[in-house]
Write a protein that holds these residues in place. Structure first.
Motif, PDB file in Angstrom:
ATOM      1  N   PHE A  92       0.804  -1.221   0.000  1.00 22.95           N
ATOM      2  CA  PHE A  92       0.000   0.000   0.000  1.00 22.95           C
ATOM      3  C   PHE A  92       0.840   1.276   0.000  1.00 22.95           C
ATOM      4  O   PHE A  92       0.560   2.189  -0.792  1.00 22.95           O
ATOM      5  N   PRO A  93       1.883   1.402   0.839  1.00 27.38           N
ATOM      6  CA  PRO A  93       2.694   2.626   0.768  1.00 27.38           C
ATOM      7  C   PRO A  93       3.358   2.823  -0.596  1.00 27.38           C
ATOM      8  O   PRO A  93       3.450   3.954  -1.087  1.00 27.38           O
ATOM      9  N   ILE A  94       3.772   1.754  -1.217  1.00 26.89           N
ATOM     10  CA  ILE A  94       4.391   1.871  -2.545  1.00 26.89           C
ATOM     11  C   ILE A  94       3.362   2.344  -3.558  1.00 26.89           C
ATOM     12  O   ILE A  94       3.648   3.207  -4.391  1.00 26.89           O
ATOM     13  N   ARG A  95       2.151   1.824  -3.473  1.00 25.90           N
ATOM     14  CA  ARG A  95       1.096   2.264  -4.382  1.00 25.90           C
ATOM     15  C   ARG A  95       0.769   3.736  -4.168  1.00 25.90           C
ATOM     16  O   ARG A  95       0.516   4.471  -5.121  1.00 25.90           O
ATOM     17  N   ARG A  96       0.767   4.188  -2.901  1.00 21.95           N
ATOM     18  CA  ARG A  96       0.506   5.605  -2.637  1.00 21.95           C
ATOM     19  C   ARG A  96       1.594   6.490  -3.220  1.00 21.95           C
ATOM     20  O   ARG A  96       1.323   7.597  -3.673  1.00 21.95           O
ATOM     21  N   LEU A  97       2.832   6.015  -3.212  1.00 21.98           N
ATOM     22  CA  LEU A  97       3.932   6.794  -3.775  1.00 21.98           C
ATOM     23  C   LEU A  97       3.924   6.774  -5.302  1.00 21.98           C
ATOM     24  O   LEU A  97       4.517   7.645  -5.934  1.00 21.98           O
ATOM     25  N   MET A  98       3.267   5.795  -5.895  1.00 24.01           N
ATOM     26  CA  MET A  98       3.257   5.672  -7.351  1.00 24.01           C
ATOM     27  C   MET A  98       2.104   6.431  -8.001  1.00 24.01           C
ATOM     28  O   MET A  98       1.990   6.458  -9.222  1.00 24.01           O
ATOM     29  N   ARG A  99       1.264   7.084  -7.214  1.00 23.81           N
ATOM     30  CA  ARG A  99       0.155   7.844  -7.794  1.00 23.81           C
ATOM     31  C   ARG A  99       0.676   9.064  -8.546  1.00 23.81           C
ATOM     32  O   ARG A  99       1.829   9.450  -8.406  1.00 23.81           O
ATOM     33  N   ARG A 100      -0.211   9.692  -9.315  1.00 22.05           N
ATOM     34  CA  ARG A 100       0.192  10.889 -10.065  1.00 22.05           C
ATOM     35  C   ARG A 100       0.627  12.001  -9.124  1.00 22.05           C
ATOM     36  O   ARG A 100       1.585  12.703  -9.382  1.00 22.05           O
ATOM     37  N   GLU A 101      -0.112  12.202  -8.058  1.00 26.84           N
ATOM     38  CA  GLU A 101       0.265  13.186  -7.041  1.00 26.84           C
ATOM     39  C   GLU A 101       0.515  12.423  -5.743  1.00 26.84           C
ATOM     40  O   GLU A 101      -0.379  12.270  -4.914  1.00 26.84           O
ATOM     41  N   PRO A 102       1.726  11.942  -5.550  1.00 33.42           N
ATOM     42  CA  PRO A 102       2.003  11.096  -4.389  1.00 33.42           C
ATOM     43  C   PRO A 102       1.930  11.866  -3.073  1.00 33.42           C
ATOM     44  O   PRO A 102       2.255  13.053  -3.006  1.00 33.42           O
ATOM     45  N   GLU A 103       1.479  11.172  -2.046  1.00 36.75           N
ATOM     46  CA  GLU A 103       1.373  11.745  -0.705  1.00 36.75           C
ATOM     47  C   GLU A 103       2.632  11.357   0.065  1.00 36.75           C
ATOM     48  O   GLU A 103       2.591  10.534   0.976  1.00 36.75           O
ATOM     49  N   VAL A 104       3.741  11.972  -0.280  1.00 37.14           N
ATOM     50  CA  VAL A 104       5.039  11.565   0.251  1.00 37.14           C
ATOM     51  C   VAL A 104       5.109  11.762   1.759  1.00 37.14           C
ATOM     52  O   VAL A 104       5.505  10.853   2.503  1.00 37.14           O
ATOM     53  N   LEU A 105       4.710  12.935   2.234  1.00 38.95           N
ATOM     54  CA  LEU A 105       4.805  13.203   3.672  1.00 38.95           C
ATOM     55  C   LEU A 105       3.925  12.268   4.482  1.00 38.95           C
ATOM     56  O   LEU A 105       4.330  11.795   5.555  1.00 38.95           O
ATOM     57  N   LEU A 106       2.728  11.994   3.991  1.00 39.05           N
ATOM     58  CA  LEU A 106       1.843  11.085   4.718  1.00 39.05           C
ATOM     59  C   LEU A 106       2.410   9.671   4.760  1.00 39.05           C
ATOM     60  O   LEU A 106       2.316   8.979   5.782  1.00 39.05           O
ATOM     61  N   VAL A 107       2.996   9.236   3.670  1.00 39.00           N
ATOM     62  CA  VAL A 107       3.589   7.899   3.632  1.00 39.00           C
ATOM     63  C   VAL A 107       4.781   7.826   4.581  1.00 39.00           C
ATOM     64  O   VAL A 107       4.937   6.862   5.333  1.00 39.00           O
ATOM     65  N   VAL A 108       5.613   8.864   4.584  1.00 38.92           N
ATOM     66  CA  VAL A 108       6.773   8.886   5.480  1.00 38.92           C
ATOM     67  C   VAL A 108       6.303   8.863   6.927  1.00 38.92           C
ATOM     68  O   VAL A 108       6.846   8.120   7.760  1.00 38.92           O
ATOM     69  N   TRP A 109       5.291   9.675   7.252  1.00 42.65           N
ATOM     70  CA  TRP A 109       4.771   9.712   8.624  1.00 42.65           C
ATOM     71  C   TRP A 109       4.210   8.346   9.027  1.00 42.65           C
ATOM     72  O   TRP A 109       4.490   7.843  10.113  1.00 42.65           O
ATOM     73  N   GLN A 110       3.449   7.738   8.152  1.00 43.86           N
ATOM     74  CA  GLN A 110       2.868   6.426   8.451  1.00 43.86           C
ATOM     75  C   GLN A 110       3.969   5.386   8.676  1.00 43.86           C
ATOM     76  O   GLN A 110       3.891   4.573   9.597  1.00 43.86           O
ATOM     77  N   GLN A 111       5.004   5.412   7.849  1.00 39.67           N
ATOM     78  CA  GLN A 111       6.094   4.456   8.001  1.00 39.67           C
ATOM     79  C   GLN A 111       6.869   4.715   9.295  1.00 39.67           C
ATOM     80  O   GLN A 111       7.327   3.775   9.945  1.00 39.67           O
ATOM     81  N   MET A 112       7.036   5.989   9.669  1.00 37.38           N
ATOM     82  CA  MET A 112       7.715   6.299  10.941  1.00 37.38           C
ATOM     83  C   MET A 112       6.908   5.750  12.121  1.00 37.38           C
ATOM     84  O   MET A 112       7.478   5.181  13.058  1.00 37.38           O
ATOM     85  N   LEU A 113       5.580   5.924  12.077  1.00 37.93           N
ATOM     86  CA  LEU A 113       4.735   5.385  13.151  1.00 37.93           C
ATOM     87  C   LEU A 113       4.814   3.858  13.206  1.00 37.93           C
ATOM     88  O   LEU A 113       4.890   3.267  14.287  1.00 37.93           O
ATOM     89  N   ARG A 114       4.810   3.214  12.032  1.00 33.96           N
ATOM     90  CA  ARG A 114       4.902   1.753  12.013  1.00 33.96           C
ATOM     91  C   ARG A 114       6.250   1.272  12.551  1.00 33.96           C
ATOM     92  O   ARG A 114       6.319   0.288  13.283  1.00 33.96           O
ATOM     93  N   THR A 115       7.317   1.971  12.183  1.00 40.67           N
ATOM     94  CA  THR A 115       8.641   1.597  12.672  1.00 40.67           C
ATOM     95  C   THR A 115       8.723   1.781  14.176  1.00 40.67           C
ATOM     96  O   THR A 115       9.272   0.938  14.883  1.00 40.67           O
ATOM     97  N   GLU A 116       8.171   2.902  14.664  1.00 41.70           N
ATOM     98  CA  GLU A 116       8.178   3.145  16.102  1.00 41.70           C
ATOM     99  C   GLU A 116       7.401   2.049  16.838  1.00 41.70           C
ATOM    100  O   GLU A 116       7.843   1.555  17.867  1.00 41.70           O
TER     101      GLU A 116
END
Length: 147
Positions: A92-116
């Protein structure tokens, strides 16, 4: 009779040229597709090598390479869809980054929360989640009070 034979000969030549042009276009498109897939694979390889190094260069390279390969390879697309069905949380995060207008900050934030969450098992140790809630409350208080 000679004029009819000449017209038939001209039509034959036109058809032959059209077939040759079509064959050349298809060959050029096929060659371009293979070159694009090879370039995408090289970008993925470079991203995989750079991912463990300091700095965040590897992940964007992986995503860009994956986009190139998925754009031009039918087999890769089928494999990606299978992965998406089997492991939706990973893809899912990869698909969000592959969109025409990617939500980079949201994906980074979500991944930081998951890592934490993965690293710090106890909820009371998780700083990002607490900080987000504090900021949310602070913004809500500031916007609620009229100046």
């Amino acid at each position: 009779m000679n004029a009819i034979a000449t017209t038939i000969d001209i039509k034959h030549r036109v058809r032959r040229r059209a077939r040759l042009a079509l064959l050349l276009r298809e060959s050029a498109a096929r060659a371009f597709r293979w070159i694009a897939i090879g370039f995408g694979a090289l970008v993925i390889l470079a991203g995989a090598v750079l991912t463990p190094l300091p700095g965040h260069v590897g992940l964007p390279l992986l995503v860009i390479g994956l986009m190139i390969v998925l754009r031009y390879s039918f087999q890769a697309r089928k494999t990606f869809i299978k992965w998406q069905k089997r492991h939706p949380k990973l893809v899912f995060p990869i698909r969000r980054l592959m969109r025409r207008e990617p939500e980079v900050l949201l994906v980074v934030w979500q991944q930081m929360l998951r890592t934490e969450k993965l690293v710090l098992r106890k909820a009371r140790w998780r700083l990002l989640k607490k900080t987000r809630k504090r900021v949310k409350r602070y913004v809500a208080r500031k916007t609620a009070k009229p100046a």
